[in-house]
Write a protein that holds these residues in place. Sequence first.
Motif, PDB file in Angstrom:
ATOM      1  N   ARG A  62      17.360 -20.616  -3.832  1.00 60.66           N
ATOM      2  CA  ARG A  62      18.607 -20.159  -4.422  1.00 60.66           C
ATOM      3  C   ARG A  62      18.410 -19.547  -5.794  1.00 60.66           C
ATOM      4  NH1 ARG A  62      23.631 -23.978  -2.829  1.00 60.66           N
ATOM      5  NH2 ARG A  62      23.023 -24.420  -0.703  1.00 60.66           N
ATOM      6  N   MET A  63      17.206 -19.659  -6.322  1.00 62.40           N
ATOM      7  CA  MET A  63      16.985 -19.201  -7.689  1.00 62.40           C
ATOM      8  C   MET A  63      15.642 -18.508  -7.771  1.00 62.40           C
ATOM      9  SD  MET A  63      16.872 -21.562 -11.089  1.00 62.40           S
ATOM     10  CE  MET A  63      16.438 -20.898 -12.691  1.00 62.40           C
ATOM     11  N   SER A  64      15.603 -17.345  -8.380  1.00 60.31           N
ATOM     12  CA  SER A  64      14.345 -16.628  -8.567  1.00 60.31           C
ATOM     13  C   SER A  64      13.472 -17.377  -9.561  1.00 60.31           C
ATOM     14  CB  SER A  64      14.626 -15.219  -9.088  1.00 60.31           C
ATOM     15  OG  SER A  64      13.453 -14.647  -9.631  1.00 60.31           O
ATOM     16  N   PRO A  65      12.161 -17.462  -9.327  1.00 57.15           N
ATOM     17  CA  PRO A  65      11.273 -18.112 -10.295  1.00 57.15           C
ATOM     18  C   PRO A  65      11.148 -17.338 -11.601  1.00 57.15           C
ATOM     19  CG  PRO A  65      10.024 -17.156  -8.478  1.00 57.15           C
ATOM     20  CD  PRO A  65      11.467 -17.071  -8.098  1.00 57.15           C
ATOM     21  N   LEU A 114       8.651 -19.573 -13.275  1.00 57.37           N
ATOM     22  CA  LEU A 114       9.042 -20.963 -13.101  1.00 57.37           C
ATOM     23  C   LEU A 114       8.366 -21.541 -11.863  1.00 57.37           C
ATOM     24  CD1 LEU A 114      12.845 -20.505 -13.804  1.00 57.37           C
ATOM     25  CD2 LEU A 114      11.284 -21.815 -15.236  1.00 57.37           C
ATOM     26  N   SER A 115       7.878 -22.750 -11.999  1.00 53.89           N
ATOM     27  CA  SER A 115       7.306 -23.462 -10.862  1.00 53.89           C
ATOM     28  C   SER A 115       8.234 -24.600 -10.475  1.00 53.89           C
ATOM     29  CB  SER A 115       5.922 -24.016 -11.233  1.00 53.89           C
ATOM     30  OG  SER A 115       6.051 -25.004 -12.245  1.00 53.89           O
ATOM     31  N   ASP A 171       5.935 -31.690 -23.341  1.00 51.17           N
ATOM     32  CA  ASP A 171       5.694 -30.434 -22.635  1.00 51.17           C
ATOM     33  C   ASP A 171       6.273 -29.287 -23.452  1.00 51.17           C
ATOM     34  OD1 ASP A 171       5.313 -28.374 -20.847  1.00 51.17           O
ATOM     35  OD2 ASP A 171       6.899 -29.019 -19.477  1.00 51.17           O
ATOM     36  N   PRO A 172       5.461 -28.302 -23.879  1.00 51.90           N
ATOM     37  CA  PRO A 172       5.996 -27.196 -24.680  1.00 51.90           C
ATOM     38  C   PRO A 172       6.947 -26.295 -23.912  1.00 51.90           C
ATOM     39  CG  PRO A 172       3.709 -26.788 -24.123  1.00 51.90           C
ATOM     40  CD  PRO A 172       4.015 -28.192 -23.700  1.00 51.90           C
ATOM     41  N   GLY A 173       6.871 -26.298 -22.576  1.00 50.96           N
ATOM     42  CA  GLY A 173       7.810 -25.522 -21.782  1.00 50.96           C
ATOM     43  C   GLY A 173       7.169 -24.327 -21.110  1.00 50.96           C
ATOM     44  N   VAL A 174       7.889 -23.757 -20.160  1.00 55.82           N
ATOM     45  CA  VAL A 174       7.386 -22.624 -19.386  1.00 55.82           C
ATOM     46  C   VAL A 174       7.051 -21.460 -20.318  1.00 55.82           C
ATOM     47  CG1 VAL A 174       9.723 -21.715 -18.948  1.00 55.82           C
ATOM     48  CG2 VAL A 174       7.845 -21.116 -17.407  1.00 55.82           C
TER      49      VAL A 174
END
Length: 279
Positions: free
Chosen positions: A1-4, A134-135, A193-196
Amino acid sequence: RMSPRDLIDVTGATYTYLMNGVTPKGNWTAPFKPCERVRLRFINGSSNSYFDVRIPGLKLSVIAADGQDVEPVEVDEFRIGTAEVYDVIVQPQETRAYTIFAESISRDGYARGTLAPHAGMEAQVPNLDPLPTLSMIDMMGAMAQAGGMAGTPGMAAMPGMDMGKAPKVHHARTEYGPNTDMHVDMPRTNLDDPGVGLRDNGRRVLTYADLHTLGGSLYPQPVTREIELHLTGNMQRFVWGFDGLKFSQAKPVHFRYGEHLRLVLVNDTMMTHPIHLHG
């Protein structure tokens, strides 16, 4: 439902990112004298943008977060969400210009300014980092259940997840309705976690785990009550709310005068949500 690649709702295709009201070409400039310590206060005054901020050639000593003094921590870069504030100290040693570079999380534009000994000076503007993807670990909890995923009652654990330590949460009855298409049953608390887009980029990136209040906690007294709120949404209908209720449906959450209240916020969606308390 969501693009990475769906990192933010409105991007640089629509916005021009500004620094103190000035476009990147306008080159907002702050003066400094070599070897002096300069305090910079970064305020994300946007309504929808996340920025990754760095000053190539300078270390950033983070000394305050959202108005609270913290134990100084030296980094190369930090991510700043909507309405967040960071105070940093830099100490330029050379008589040259330095670029203050704030690129969008979606890597489609940037705000920039310059630290310089004289007006009119400029430094090289870095290239934008690659667009991150996004993973599942970015979009899910330790284990998640997504409505509408045919034949998939629960997502499998991702590599690196410690399922034994993931806390289970309670879902309100109001979360089971048309305004909610996903539930995270075992959320991660990944403050380190620093983030994507910032993991293993070769730079020292600030995380929330690095932030420690100077002099210890401002709230040493025991917590007297805890409220758990779930950030919920429906990706197809684009409806957002708390515990499955959009604003027009919600009743006030009552805070009691004098109590020491802990709010636990659980992001049940696949979107990045900036959130803060006013007042």
